[in-house]
Enzyme design. Structure first.
Site, PDB file in Angstrom:
ATOM      1  N   VAL A   1       0.825  -1.203   0.000  1.00 27.58           N
ATOM      2  CA  VAL A   1       0.000   0.000   0.000  1.00 27.58           C
ATOM      3  C   VAL A   1       0.865   1.263   0.000  1.00 27.58           C
ATOM      4  O   VAL A   1       0.701   2.152  -0.833  1.00 27.58           O
ATOM      5  CB  VAL A   1      -0.956  -0.014   1.220  1.00 27.58           C
ATOM      6  CG1 VAL A   1      -1.634   1.329   1.405  1.00 27.58           C
ATOM      7  CG2 VAL A   1      -1.996  -1.109   1.034  1.00 27.58           C
TER       8      VAL A   1
ATOM      9  N   GLU B   1      -7.555   2.225   2.137  1.00 29.45           N
ATOM     10  CA  GLU B   1      -7.061   1.931   0.788  1.00 29.45           C
ATOM     11  C   GLU B   1      -7.837   0.771   0.177  1.00 29.45           C
ATOM     12  O   GLU B   1      -8.093  -0.213   0.862  1.00 29.45           O
ATOM     13  CB  GLU B   1      -5.572   1.580   0.874  1.00 29.45           C
ATOM     14  CG  GLU B   1      -4.937   1.249  -0.447  1.00 29.45           C
ATOM     15  CD  GLU B   1      -5.159   2.368  -1.463  1.00 29.45           C
ATOM     16  OE1 GLU B   1      -4.724   3.487  -1.217  1.00 29.45           O
ATOM     17  OE2 GLU B   1      -5.794   2.095  -2.514  1.00 29.45           O
TER      18      GLU B   1
ATOM     19  N   ASN C   1     -14.418  -5.467   2.246  1.00 30.02           N
ATOM     20  CA  ASN C   1     -13.684  -6.737   2.149  1.00 30.02           C
ATOM     21  C   ASN C   1     -14.547  -7.919   2.588  1.00 30.02           C
ATOM     22  O   ASN C   1     -14.465  -9.003   2.013  1.00 30.02           O
ATOM     23  CB  ASN C   1     -12.397  -6.677   2.980  1.00 30.02           C
ATOM     24  CG  ASN C   1     -11.265  -6.049   2.178  1.00 30.02           C
ATOM     25  OD1 ASN C   1     -11.465  -5.672   1.029  1.00 30.02           O
ATOM     26  ND2 ASN C   1     -10.092  -5.934   2.773  1.00 30.02           N
TER      27      ASN C   1
ATOM     28  N   TYR D   1     -16.395 -16.328  -8.976  1.00 31.01           N
ATOM     29  CA  TYR D   1     -15.697 -17.489  -9.507  1.00 31.01           C
ATOM     30  C   TYR D   1     -15.455 -18.502  -8.396  1.00 31.01           C
ATOM     31  O   TYR D   1     -14.859 -18.151  -7.370  1.00 31.01           O
ATOM     32  CB  TYR D   1     -14.355 -17.074 -10.127  1.00 31.01           C
ATOM     33  CG  TYR D   1     -14.521 -16.263 -11.390  1.00 31.01           C
ATOM     34  CD1 TYR D   1     -14.643 -16.909 -12.612  1.00 31.01           C
ATOM     35  CD2 TYR D   1     -14.588 -14.883 -11.353  1.00 31.01           C
ATOM     36  CE1 TYR D   1     -14.823 -16.178 -13.779  1.00 31.01           C
ATOM     37  CE2 TYR D   1     -14.773 -14.140 -12.509  1.00 31.01           C
ATOM     38  CZ  TYR D   1     -14.882 -14.800 -13.718  1.00 31.01           C
ATOM     39  OH  TYR D   1     -15.076 -14.079 -14.866  1.00 31.01           O
TER      40      TYR D   1
ATOM     41  N   GLY E   1     -13.565 -21.583  -6.539  1.00 30.64           N
ATOM     42  CA  GLY E   1     -12.139 -21.896  -6.506  1.00 30.64           C
ATOM     43  C   GLY E   1     -11.711 -22.538  -5.207  1.00 30.64           C
ATOM     44  O   GLY E   1     -12.458 -23.323  -4.615  1.00 30.64           O
TER      45      GLY E   1
ATOM     46  N   GLY F   1      -7.420 -15.888  -0.215  1.00 28.45           N
ATOM     47  CA  GLY F   1      -6.188 -15.849   0.583  1.00 28.45           C
ATOM     48  C   GLY F   1      -5.684 -14.425   0.594  1.00 28.45           C
ATOM     49  O   GLY F   1      -6.475 -13.481   0.503  1.00 28.45           O
TER      50      GLY F   1
ATOM     51  N   CYS G   1      -5.298  -9.683   3.107  1.00 31.99           N
ATOM     52  CA  CYS G   1      -6.403  -8.829   3.538  1.00 31.99           C
ATOM     53  C   CYS G   1      -7.676  -9.572   3.914  1.00 31.99           C
ATOM     54  O   CYS G   1      -8.117  -9.482   5.056  1.00 31.99           O
ATOM     55  CB  CYS G   1      -6.697  -7.790   2.462  1.00 31.99           C
ATOM     56  SG  CYS G   1      -5.358  -6.607   2.304  1.00 31.99           S
TER      57      CYS G   1
HETATM   58  P1  NAD Z   1       3.166  -4.719   4.201  1.00 32.46           P
HETATM   59  O1  NAD Z   1       3.397  -5.741   5.254  1.00 32.46           O
HETATM   60  O2  NAD Z   1       3.453  -5.059   2.777  1.00 32.46           O
HETATM   61  O3  NAD Z   1       4.019  -3.407   4.544  1.00 32.46           O
HETATM   62  C1  NAD Z   1       4.012  -2.799   5.790  1.00 32.46           C
HETATM   63  C2  NAD Z   1       5.334  -2.055   5.959  1.00 32.46           C
HETATM   64  O4  NAD Z   1       5.284  -1.287   7.170  1.00 32.46           O
HETATM   65  C3  NAD Z   1       6.560  -2.973   6.098  1.00 32.46           C
HETATM   66  O5  NAD Z   1       7.525  -2.613   5.135  1.00 32.46           O
HETATM   67  C4  NAD Z   1       7.065  -2.686   7.521  1.00 32.46           C
HETATM   68  O6  NAD Z   1       8.466  -2.807   7.654  1.00 32.46           O
HETATM   69  C5  NAD Z   1       6.595  -1.261   7.726  1.00 32.46           C
HETATM   70  N1  NAD Z   1       6.556  -0.802   9.112  1.00 32.46           N
HETATM   71  C6  NAD Z   1       6.155  -1.455  10.235  1.00 32.46           C
HETATM   72  N2  NAD Z   1       6.294  -0.658  11.316  1.00 32.46           N
HETATM   73  C7  NAD Z   1       6.768   0.532  10.877  1.00 32.46           C
HETATM   74  C8  NAD Z   1       7.099   1.758  11.510  1.00 32.46           C
HETATM   75  N3  NAD Z   1       6.980   1.926  12.822  1.00 32.46           N
HETATM   76  N4  NAD Z   1       7.548   2.771  10.751  1.00 32.46           N
HETATM   77  C9  NAD Z   1       7.687   2.621   9.406  1.00 32.46           C
HETATM   78  N5  NAD Z   1       7.393   1.489   8.753  1.00 32.46           N
HETATM   79  C10 NAD Z   1       6.941   0.455   9.478  1.00 32.46           C
HETATM   80  O7  NAD Z   1       1.658  -4.247   4.368  1.00 32.46           O
HETATM   81  P2  NAD Z   1       0.613  -3.817   3.234  1.00 32.46           P
HETATM   82  O8  NAD Z   1       0.140  -5.033   2.496  1.00 32.46           O
HETATM   83  O9  NAD Z   1       1.145  -2.659   2.476  1.00 32.46           O
HETATM   84  O10 NAD Z   1      -0.608  -3.353   4.153  1.00 32.46           O
HETATM   85  C11 NAD Z   1      -0.560  -2.163   4.925  1.00 32.46           C
HETATM   86  C12 NAD Z   1      -1.951  -1.866   5.438  1.00 32.46           C
HETATM   87  O11 NAD Z   1      -2.837  -1.621   4.343  1.00 32.46           O
HETATM   88  C13 NAD Z   1      -2.607  -3.004   6.216  1.00 32.46           C
HETATM   89  O12 NAD Z   1      -3.417  -2.478   7.221  1.00 32.46           O
HETATM   90  C14 NAD Z   1      -3.457  -3.702   5.177  1.00 32.46           C
HETATM   91  O13 NAD Z   1      -4.553  -4.387   5.750  1.00 32.46           O
HETATM   92  C15 NAD Z   1      -3.936  -2.528   4.352  1.00 32.46           C
HETATM   93  N6  NAD Z   1      -4.282  -2.839   2.965  1.00 32.46           N
HETATM   94  C16 NAD Z   1      -3.552  -3.732   2.243  1.00 32.46           C
HETATM   95  C17 NAD Z   1      -3.895  -3.991   0.930  1.00 32.46           C
HETATM   96  C18 NAD Z   1      -3.113  -4.992   0.114  1.00 32.46           C
HETATM   97  O14 NAD Z   1      -3.614  -5.398  -0.931  1.00 32.46           O
HETATM   98  N7  NAD Z   1      -1.914  -5.405   0.528  1.00 32.46           N
HETATM   99  C19 NAD Z   1      -4.978  -3.323   0.339  1.00 32.46           C
HETATM  100  C20 NAD Z   1      -5.675  -2.393   1.093  1.00 32.46           C
HETATM  101  C21 NAD Z   1      -5.317  -2.163   2.413  1.00 32.46           C
END
Ligand code: NAD
Length: 443
Positions: free
Chosen positions: A11, A155, A215, A258, A260, A264, A267
């Site tokens: 994100v 997001e 979600n 779909y 399946g 997974g 999220c």
């Molecule tokens: P991610 O695990 O890929 O990335 C999180 C990052 O945060 C890591 O790089 C970690 O090192 C960093 N981090 C942790 N503590 C920190 C701190 N104190 N200071 C700075 N950086 C720090 O996570 P993501 O998939 O990007 O998800 C982030 C959030 O967005 C979650 O709440 C998730 O539920 C939400 N989200 C994810 C998606 C998706 O498709 N991945 C979509 C929408 C919302």
């Protein structure tokens, strides 16, 4: 505008790159030193279509910077965006330790007015906790004169099309009751809002809840369809025909129906669990969500059960080709991927796996390391060689039209277990290949 983004994950990195692309000055801060170092060398740690070029160009232009120096990063941005992980805690509720750690950092380092924006998916009431943590930290410093506001801006990007989703969002949800904050958020997202009004402004709690409701709705559609598929098999109906039949009703639509191997990724599973926990916290029994999760957990074992049944439980010493490791196509993400449940069940039964995925091989290596019962193959054809069956877990485009003759020749037993219904049972039967899929009888 000057923007600071905490967390360079799926994100944070994608949003930062897209916001830099439209002209904002973005500083990204992460506690993962290796990630920051690699990004500063132009190496993008995740696979997302279009992301690498976007990051490189904006980095070269100086519009996006990567650092571990949180103090300097906080000072840079008028807007402080929190995009760190919110993984499930032991009881399934969202663990807010990373989010609150960032709140504390902001409170400790800020020296001018800030608007803090919650991008992470967080339970209702979290923005209030962030606000309280920043206020307490400022109080400790004796800097209660510094003003700040906390808005929710969940997001909705999808892994696999994250850049495109951020460039052309369906909607931009902003939770705030402050007119000033709303104006700043409108300015930040103005480039994405030029032709159609995309921004929906609401109160903070409703914005936080919108993300979970979205979600959980999508997860419900998937579990519903999987339930129908399992039932169709028992009733001698073809779920693919049923899917077309129901999708033609505009009230239902074709998206996300779909059948399946279950959902997974990082999220849906955690967000469904977290909302169940949130409901429990207010003594509300989320009956439907519990059923959605239960169906999903069971669905992840469906392909293994079919394989085990076919080979009459004699899986020890057998070798299976697995196509697709990522939880969905166009990503290398294997978090809670159905392929993991399947491979782990095969290993527990004494079988070996020869796996191929177009993007997730490194990730698979990182998760499972070197082991005798896992061979990671360079091509999908190599994974088939000498295997007792082919098992398909992810609907990558490159799996859709294989050479069935070559497939049959490579396998010891010409049998395919398809967890994504990629092939027409009648077509594959013509090649003399036995075929088992989801919610359909073999031809
Ligand atoms: P991610 O695990 O890929 O990335 C999180 C990052 O945060 C890591 O790089 C970690 O090192 C960093 N981090 C942790 N503590 C920190 C701190 N104190 N200071 C700075 N950086 C720090 O996570 P993501 O998939 O990007 O998800 C982030 C959030 O967005 C979650 O709440 C998730 O539920 C939400 N989200 C994810 C998606 C998706 O498709 N991945 C979509 C929408 C919302």
């Amino acid at each position: 505008m000057n923007l600071t983004v905490f967390g360079i994950g799926y994100v944070g990195l994608v949003q930062a790159a897209v916001l830099a692309e439209v002209g904002h000055e973005v500083v990204c801060v992460d506690i993962d030193e290796k990630k920051v170092e690699r990004l500063n060398q132009g190496l993008v740690p995740i696979f997302e279509p279009g992301l690498e070029a976007l990051v490189r160009e904006n980095h070269a232009a100086g519009r996006i910077r990567f650092t571990t120096d949180a103090a300097a990063a906080v000072k840079h941005g008028q807007i402080q965006m929190i995009a760190v992980g919110t993984p499930p805690g032991e009881d399934g509720s969202a663990d807010l330790k990373y989010v609150l750690a960032v709140a504390e950092t902001i409170g400790r380092e800020m020296d001018s007015a800030k608007i803090v924006v919650g991008k992470s998916t967080v339970p209702v009431g979290t923005c209030e906790k962030v606000k309280a943590r920043i206020a307490a930290t400022l109080k400790k410093r004796g800097r209660e004169d510094l003003s700040f506001d906390v808005a929710s801006n969940p997001e909705f990007l999808k892994e696999g099309s994250a850049v495109a989703d951020c460039m052309k969002p369906d909607r931009i949800i902003v939770g705030t009751s402050s007119e000033d904050t709303e104006m700043v958020m409108r300015e930040l997202y103005a480039p994405f809002n030029r032709n159609h009004e995309k921004m929906i402004v609401m109160d903070v709690r409703s914005a936080e809840f919108t993300k979970y409701a979205a979600n959980c709705m999508l997860a419900t559609k998937i579990s519903f369809m999987n339930e129908m598929a399992n039932l169709a098999e028992q009733l001698g109906a073809d779920i693919e025909e049923v899917r077309k039949g129901i999708g033609s009703d505009p009230r239902i639509g074709y998206h996300f129906i779909y059948p399946g191997l279950g959902y997974g990724g990082s999220c849906f599973p955690k967000d469904v669990r977290a909302l169940i926990k949130t409901a429990e916290g207010v003594k509300f029994d989320a009956k439907l969500l519990r059923a959605v999760e239960e169906r999903n957990n069971a669905q992840k074992s469906v392909l293994f059960d079919k394989v085990n049944h076919y080979f009459k439980g004699a899986l020890k010493g057998k070798t299976f080709a697995v196509w697709g490791l990522a939880f969905k196509p166009n990503t290398d993400d294997m978090r809670e991927a159905p392929a993991r449940t399947l491979m782990e069940a095969l290993w527990a039964a004494g079988a070996k796996v020869q796996a191929y995925d177009p993007e997730a091989m490194q990730e698979c290596q990182a998760i499972y390391g070197l082991r005798d019962d896992l061979l990671l193959c360079g091509t999908k054809e190599a994974a088939l060689r000498g295997a007792d069956a082919l098992l398909i877990c992810t609907e990558w485009k490159s799996f859709r039209a294989p050479s069935f003759d070559a497939l049959k020749d490579a396998l010891t037993t010409p049998v395919v277990f398809d967890g994504r219904n990629l092939y027409d049972p009648k077509v594959i039967a013509r090649y003399g290949i036995e075929y088992f899929s989801i919610g359909r009888m073999a031809a």
